[in-house]
Design an enzyme around this catalytic site. Sequence first.
Site, PDB file in Angstrom:
ATOM      1  CD  GLU A  63      27.528   4.028 -30.888  1.00 21.77           C
ATOM      2  OE1 GLU A  63      26.781   4.887 -30.633  1.00 21.77           O
ATOM      3  OE2 GLU A  63      28.579   3.730 -30.319  1.00 21.77           O
ATOM      4  CG  HIS A  90      37.643  -6.358 -28.606  1.00 27.17           C
ATOM      5  ND1 HIS A  90      36.561  -5.952 -29.561  1.00 27.17           N
ATOM      6  CD2 HIS A  90      37.850  -5.313 -27.786  1.00 27.17           C
ATOM      7  CE1 HIS A  90      36.191  -4.647 -29.376  1.00 27.17           C
ATOM      8  NE2 HIS A  90      36.862  -4.290 -28.356  1.00 27.17           N
ATOM      9  CB  VAL A  91      36.672 -13.458 -28.857  1.00 24.10           C
ATOM     10  CG1 VAL A  91      35.812 -13.094 -27.892  1.00 24.10           C
ATOM     11  CG2 VAL A  91      36.132 -13.559 -30.278  1.00 24.10           C
ATOM     12  CG  HIS A 107      13.548  -5.141 -27.093  1.00 19.80           C
ATOM     13  ND1 HIS A 107      12.329  -5.482 -26.827  1.00 19.80           N
ATOM     14  CD2 HIS A 107      13.526  -4.044 -26.799  1.00 19.80           C
ATOM     15  CE1 HIS A 107      11.596  -4.555 -26.311  1.00 19.80           C
ATOM     16  NE2 HIS A 107      12.168  -3.744 -26.402  1.00 19.80           N
ATOM     17  N   GLY A 109      11.545  -2.194 -29.276  1.00 17.92           N
ATOM     18  CA  GLY A 109      10.695  -1.480 -28.407  1.00 17.92           C
ATOM     19  C   GLY A 109      10.129  -0.255 -29.121  1.00 17.92           C
TER      20      GLY A 109
END
Length: 141
Positions: A63, A90-91, A107, A109
């Site tokens: 973030e 989370h992998v 994107h 906008g």
Amino acid sequence: MEEHKAKILEVCNSICKGTLMETLEIEYVDVGENFLIAKMPVNSRVYQPDGVLHGGATVALAESVGSAASYIFLDRNKYEVRGIEIAANHVKGIREGFVYARASLLHKGRTTQLWEIKVTNEEGALISNCKLTTIALAKNE
């Protein structure tokens, strides 16, 4: 963009003083036309009790870099940026070294922006894949 890279990174890093980003030792390290990269050390400050990177610290990194990227690519004299939604998958776990978060614009906008943030280890292996939606709010004059 290239000629302004050092100044942009300097500003991003300077506004982290006294914030969560400073506590987590997040450092902005690269910026380009539609991306921003930050790194964070993996140590006891960001561990879960069992000694691996805490997912919450990973999301805080994601973030932070996504919001900072929105801030860079909008007119900061007219707008404030706020994260309004974040999702993380989370992998892979990590116990030491650094993680790198690359926020890439999906994107842009007028009001909302969508960022993909890939968090990787030093070898480039995916640790987490995050998606952040930010909103540009007009500043009150």
